[in-house]
Design an enzyme around this catalytic site. Structure first.
Site, PDB file in Angstrom:
ATOM      1  CB  CYS A  98     -26.495 -13.935   4.578  1.00  0.00           C
ATOM      2  SG  CYS A  98     -27.114 -12.776   3.332  1.00  0.00           S
ATOM      3  CB  CYS A 101     -30.802 -10.757   2.651  1.00  0.00           C
ATOM      4  SG  CYS A 101     -29.748 -11.460   1.366  1.00  0.00           S
ATOM      5  CB  SER A 102     -31.897 -14.669   5.282  1.00  0.00           C
ATOM      6  OG  SER A 102     -32.847 -14.584   4.233  1.00  0.00           O
ATOM      7  CB  CYS A 103     -27.485 -15.788   1.105  1.00  0.00           C
ATOM      8  SG  CYS A 103     -27.931 -14.349   0.122  1.00  0.00           S
TER       9      CYS A 103
END
Lengths: 192, 92
Positions: A98, A101-103
């Site tokens: 991702c 962000c940090s999906c």
């Protein structure tokens, strides 16, 4: 710099009380969500992978609708973003990142490994995937295409890795024991 | 609505230069051409959701890019696959 545990607790209590008063969520719903989040682990995804390896109908369901496939194995998906499953083949290897962000598919893999959120991983996965894979010990032959999957929006993605040929005849539980979180992110391949 | 297999170009637009915004289209894809793999469903527009504005459901596509159109280095044939909302795509 950091708040004391007491201040954290006060803040959490105040926030929880406000959410309840405003009718947004009840304390029970928060407790349920915390329990679900803590219970999720790569073991859930590994069970799905092992089932897909032994059951062609389940594999087809998993590739068509990851959310339903997870629910079929009793993994709670209510409120989770839709899950997509990417199948590695002899000629195609998926790597999930991702960049924005940090999906991460937390419902089936639990908390992400620390490096998944790092700026270095996020930048290098798209820019230099083969270099990054090599640092994880994954060196792919030239004929294998690398497909980097950037989780940019509403889906969450997990990889259905290749089954090692040495595992012919293994039962589902033993197969599930082989599958690590990195295999389902695509930084590694399942090894015996 | 672009069909699977259709060539598309990601809009070469930079809303972040015009003011506060939340966009789910990575900078490295803007202005680049790719191929629609499939329609993933319709989802509330994150550009409005982020600001608590009413958000229309918009089509989201899986779009495949040859990595050599994104960066000069790297192995020809390798790919990047990303979710891109329909309003960011134009015909290539």
């Amino acid at each position: 710099m950091t708040m004391s545990a007491t201040a954290d607790e006060k803040l959490l209590r105040a926030l929880t009380a406000l959410l309840g008063q405003k009718g947004i969520v009840t304390p029970d719903e928060i407790a349920e969500r915390v329990a679900l989040t803590d219970a999720a682990s790569p073991g859930q995804g590994a069970r799905m992978v092992a089932r897909a390896w032994v059951d062609p109908a389940y594999r087809a369901l998993m590739l068509a609708d990851g959310t339903r496939a997870a629910e079929t194995l009793g993994i709670p998906m209510r409120g989770a973003p839709p899950l997509g499953v990417l199948e590695n083949t002899a000629g195609l290897h998926h790597l999930v990142v991702c960049t924005l962000c940090s999906c991460y598919p937390r419902a089936v893999l639990g908390y992400p490994p620390f490096w998944f959120k790092s700026a270095a991983y996020r930048a290098r996965a798209v820019r230099d995937p083969r270099g990054l894979l090599a640092e994880f010990g994954t060196v792919l032959p030239d004929h294998v295409r690398v497909r980097v999957v950037d989780s940019t929006a509403d889906y969450r993605w997990m990889v259905l890795p290749l089954r090692p040929p040495e595992t012919a005849g293994w039962d589902e539980a033993r197969l599930a024991g082989l599958v690590r979180e990195g295999d389902m992110i695509g930084v590694t391949q399942v090894a015996c | 609505m672009p069909a699977p297999g259709q060539r598309v170009r990601v809009r070469d637009d930079w809303p972040e230069t015009r003011g506060p915004c939340h966009i789910r289209t990575p900078h490295y894809l803007r202005g680049r051409e790719g191929t629609v793999l499939r329609h993933l469903g319709d989802f509330p527009n994150p550009e409005d959701l982020a600001f608590a504005r009413p958000a229309a459901r918009l089509p989201l596509y899986h779009v495949l890019f040859d990595r050599t159109v994104l960066w000069p280095e790297g192995r020809a044939g390798d790919e990047v696959l990303a979710e891109v909302f329909g309003h960011w795509l134009e015909e290539a």
